[in-house]
Scaffold this active site. Structure first.
Site, PDB file in Angstrom:
ATOM      1  N   ILE A  20       0.826  -1.207   0.000  1.00 37.82           N
ATOM      2  CA  ILE A  20       0.000   0.000   0.000  1.00 37.82           C
ATOM      3  C   ILE A  20       0.862   1.260   0.000  1.00 37.82           C
ATOM      4  CG2 ILE A  20      -1.592   1.349   1.441  1.00 37.82           C
ATOM      5  CD1 ILE A  20      -2.695  -1.378   2.458  1.00 37.82           C
ATOM      6  N   ASP A  65      15.157   0.970  10.552  1.00 38.10           N
ATOM      7  CA  ASP A  65      14.117   0.258  11.293  1.00 38.10           C
ATOM      8  C   ASP A  65      13.453   1.312  12.166  1.00 38.10           C
ATOM      9  OD1 ASP A  65      12.649  -1.219  13.233  1.00 38.10           O
ATOM     10  OD2 ASP A  65      13.922  -2.965  12.852  1.00 38.10           O
ATOM     11  N   SER A 142      -3.085   3.747   9.332  1.00 36.71           N
ATOM     12  CA  SER A 142      -3.551   2.951  10.461  1.00 36.71           C
ATOM     13  C   SER A 142      -4.271   1.710   9.918  1.00 36.71           C
ATOM     14  CB  SER A 142      -4.450   3.839  11.335  1.00 36.71           C
ATOM     15  OG  SER A 142      -4.929   3.129  12.432  1.00 36.71           O
ATOM     16  N   LYS A 160      -2.558   0.029  16.678  1.00 43.64           N
ATOM     17  CA  LYS A 160      -3.154   0.987  15.732  1.00 43.64           C
ATOM     18  C   LYS A 160      -4.136   1.929  16.443  1.00 43.64           C
ATOM     19  CE  LYS A 160      -1.363  -0.343  11.630  1.00 43.64           C
ATOM     20  NZ  LYS A 160      -0.491   0.483  10.787  1.00 43.64           N
ATOM     21  N   ILE A 189      -6.791  -4.816   1.268  1.00 41.78           N
ATOM     22  CA  ILE A 189      -6.247  -4.377  -0.021  1.00 41.78           C
ATOM     23  C   ILE A 189      -5.618  -5.567  -0.740  1.00 41.78           C
ATOM     24  CG2 ILE A 189      -4.696  -2.747  -1.171  1.00 41.78           C
ATOM     25  CD1 ILE A 189      -7.087  -1.441   0.373  1.00 41.78           C
TER      26      ILE A 189
HETATM   27  P1  NAP Z   1       3.859  -4.391   3.505  1.00 37.39           P
HETATM   28  O1  NAP Z   1       3.905  -4.558   2.019  1.00 37.39           O
HETATM   29  O2  NAP Z   1       4.467  -5.450   4.356  1.00 37.39           O
HETATM   30  O3  NAP Z   1       4.503  -2.965   3.834  1.00 37.39           O
HETATM   31  C1  NAP Z   1       5.125  -2.676   5.042  1.00 37.39           C
HETATM   32  C2  NAP Z   1       6.216  -1.676   4.758  1.00 37.39           C
HETATM   33  O4  NAP Z   1       6.807  -1.271   5.994  1.00 37.39           O
HETATM   34  C3  NAP Z   1       7.342  -2.236   3.907  1.00 37.39           C
HETATM   35  O5  NAP Z   1       7.890  -1.213   3.122  1.00 37.39           O
HETATM   36  C4  NAP Z   1       8.376  -2.700   4.946  1.00 37.39           C
HETATM   37  O6  NAP Z   1       9.673  -2.718   4.342  1.00 37.39           O
HETATM   38  C5  NAP Z   1       8.199  -1.592   5.992  1.00 37.39           C
HETATM   39  N1  NAP Z   1       8.550  -2.014   7.347  1.00 37.39           N
HETATM   40  C6  NAP Z   1       8.093  -3.072   8.062  1.00 37.39           C
HETATM   41  N2  NAP Z   1       8.644  -3.105   9.275  1.00 37.39           N
HETATM   42  C7  NAP Z   1       9.456  -2.014   9.345  1.00 37.39           C
HETATM   43  C8  NAP Z   1      10.301  -1.487  10.347  1.00 37.39           C
HETATM   44  N3  NAP Z   1      10.439  -2.103  11.539  1.00 37.39           N
HETATM   45  N4  NAP Z   1      10.991  -0.340  10.098  1.00 37.39           N
HETATM   46  C9  NAP Z   1      10.881   0.278   8.887  1.00 37.39           C
HETATM   47  N5  NAP Z   1      10.095  -0.178   7.901  1.00 37.39           N
HETATM   48  C10 NAP Z   1       9.392  -1.311   8.125  1.00 37.39           C
HETATM   49  O7  NAP Z   1       2.374  -4.206   4.068  1.00 37.39           O
HETATM   50  P2  NAP Z   1       0.952  -3.708   3.520  1.00 37.39           P
HETATM   51  O8  NAP Z   1       0.029  -4.853   3.688  1.00 37.39           O
HETATM   52  O9  NAP Z   1       1.044  -3.015   2.230  1.00 37.39           O
HETATM   53  O10 NAP Z   1       0.586  -2.654   4.693  1.00 37.39           O
HETATM   54  C11 NAP Z   1       1.000  -1.303   4.622  1.00 37.39           C
HETATM   55  C12 NAP Z   1       0.307  -0.473   5.687  1.00 37.39           C
HETATM   56  O11 NAP Z   1      -1.116  -0.555   5.519  1.00 37.39           O
HETATM   57  C13 NAP Z   1       0.584  -0.917   7.118  1.00 37.39           C
HETATM   58  O12 NAP Z   1       0.640   0.220   7.960  1.00 37.39           O
HETATM   59  C14 NAP Z   1      -0.625  -1.750   7.466  1.00 37.39           C
HETATM   60  O13 NAP Z   1      -0.865  -1.817   8.854  1.00 37.39           O
HETATM   61  C15 NAP Z   1      -1.721  -0.986   6.744  1.00 37.39           C
HETATM   62  N6  NAP Z   1      -2.905  -1.790   6.408  1.00 37.39           N
HETATM   63  C16 NAP Z   1      -2.821  -2.763   5.469  1.00 37.39           C
HETATM   64  C17 NAP Z   1      -3.964  -3.456   5.105  1.00 37.39           C
HETATM   65  C18 NAP Z   1      -3.925  -4.492   4.004  1.00 37.39           C
HETATM   66  O14 NAP Z   1      -4.969  -4.950   3.540  1.00 37.39           O
HETATM   67  N7  NAP Z   1      -2.765  -4.862   3.514  1.00 37.39           N
HETATM   68  C19 NAP Z   1      -5.187  -3.180   5.745  1.00 37.39           C
HETATM   69  C20 NAP Z   1      -5.216  -2.209   6.735  1.00 37.39           C
HETATM   70  C21 NAP Z   1      -4.077  -1.494   7.051  1.00 37.39           C
HETATM   71  P3  NAP Z   1      10.918  -3.543   4.960  1.00 37.39           P
HETATM   72  O15 NAP Z   1      10.516  -4.957   5.006  1.00 37.39           O
HETATM   73  O16 NAP Z   1      12.053  -3.219   4.006  1.00 37.39           O
HETATM   74  O17 NAP Z   1      11.192  -2.950   6.296  1.00 37.39           O
END
Ligand code: NAP
Ligand code: COA
Length: 275
Positions: A20, A65, A142, A160, A189
């Site tokens: 996202i 991080d 969030s 969150k 998503i």
């Molecule tokens: P994702 O692809 O895993 O993205 C997470 C991002 O954060 C990656 O760029 C990851 O890169 C980075 N990250 C993780 N831990 C970190 C750390 N300790 N320090 C710095 N960077 C860090 O996840 P996503 O599903 O797209 O979710 C993205 C956001 O949307 C999150 O805030 C999640 O809670 C929110 N969200 C997602 C959904 C959904 O349906 N996917 C629904 C509701 C909310 P690295 O691995 O390189 O660190």
């Protein structure tokens, strides 16, 4: 993507190297902004910078991080040294895995709180000196779990919920300087790591899609469009909001998904296998 013009604006997306948040970074780049990204993996940072440059944007990034406040501070400072004041910061680094409260270690709970909540605080403190005043915008990514209890998500729900109260508090503290702080709460998503972790099989995915009033999973573009709006002058009087962008999922479907997740975790538990 539609009518946004961020030419000459400086945008930082923390956690912007996949899913996202990367979609958000790409949308700001396509709208003309300079876009910096940060996450733990140098490879992901490099890959994202290349993709943003391919969209015609000036781009840079740093490895951090978010649990390490000093590394975050130095990274943000390096973006400021190169580009000057930040117009928009999207803060969305997060971790998630499904686990019942009694089935996870204290460190497991802590790791998610440290990344999502403490990490958001670290980012907010680091960017504050460099956000444009007036005019700067901080957007927290969030989740519906901030307001909807879900089995298997105690760590994420707690973290969150804290992020959204951080949003509201910072909106109060920073409003007088013309900084707007808001939260965006993505629904489920499609094609993302978060979705894959909570709905690993195709039938789970379909059940989640059916639980969304608008009848489909979201796309990263749905979230990016909300961020482009919230960070723009069109949203100049919007501060401290917690905005679900979820097709109405949080009105009921999210709780149903949570119940299904709880049932899945219970059926996988050693106790249930003993029966
Ligand atoms: P994702 O692809 O895993 O993205 C997470 C991002 O954060 C990656 O760029 C990851 O890169 C980075 N990250 C993780 N831990 C970190 C750390 N300790 N320090 C710095 N960077 C860090 O996840 P996503 O599903 O797209 O979710 C993205 C956001 O949307 C999150 O805030 C999640 O809670 C929110 N969200 C997602 C959904 C959904 O349906 N996917 C629904 C509701 C909310 P690295 O691995 O390189 O660190
Ligand atoms: N169930 C229960 N506990 C789990 C778990 C799971 N599925 N996955 C990890 N844990 C526990 C670990 O066992 C460890 O606890 P311990 O030290 O008591 O054994 C703790 O969580 C930390 O795990 P670790 O792998 O050391 O943490 P990390 O800092 O390397 O990674 C995570 C953080 C666990 C959140 C990891 O999943 C991650 O990096 N996620 C980022 C991507 C993501 O989650 N995207 C989804 C959208 S937010």
């Amino acid at each position: 993507m539609a009518p946004w013009d961020y030419t000459g604006r400086n945008v930082l997306v923390v956690g912007g190297t996949s899913g996202i948040n990367r979609g958000i970074a790409e949308a700001f780049a396509a709208a003309g902004a300079r876009v910096a990204v940060a996450s733990r993996s140098q490879e992901k940072v490099d890959d994202t910078i290349a993709a943003l440059q391919a969209l015609g944007a000036e781009s840079m990034g740093f490895c951090a991080d978010v649990r390490d406040a000093e590394v975050v501070r130095l990274g943000v400072q390096s973006v400021h040294e190169s580009w000057g004041e930040l117009d928009v910061v999207v803060s969305g680094a997060a971790g998630n895995f499904p686990a019942m409260a009694t089935g996870m270690s204290v460190n497991a709970f802590k790791s998610v709180v440290d990344i999502d909540l403490l990490g958001s605080f670290h980012v907010a403190q680091a960017v504050y000196p460099f956000l444009r005043k007036p005019g700067g915008s901080l957007i927290h990514i969030s989740a519906p779990q901030a307001h909807i209890a879900m089995p298997g998500q105690s760590h994420v729900c707690a973290a969150k919920a804290g992020v959204d109260m951080l949003t509201r508090t910072l909106a109060l503290e920073w409003g007088a300087e013309g900084i707007r702080v808001n939260s965006v709460l993505p629904g489920p998503i499609d094609g993302t790591e978060g979705m894959q972790r909570l709905a690993p099989k195709e039938h789970h995915r379909q059940a989640v899609a059916q639980s969304v009033p608008l009848g489909r999973l979201g796309q990263p573009e749905d979230i990016a469009r909300a961020c482009l709006f919230l960070a723009s002058e069109q949203a100049a009087y919007i501060a401290g909001v917690v905005l679900p962008v979820d097709g109405g999922w949080s009105l009921g479907g999210a709780a149903a998904t949570g119940a299904a997740l709880g049932a899945m975790l219970n059926s996988n538990s050693p106790k249930s296998k003993e029966k």
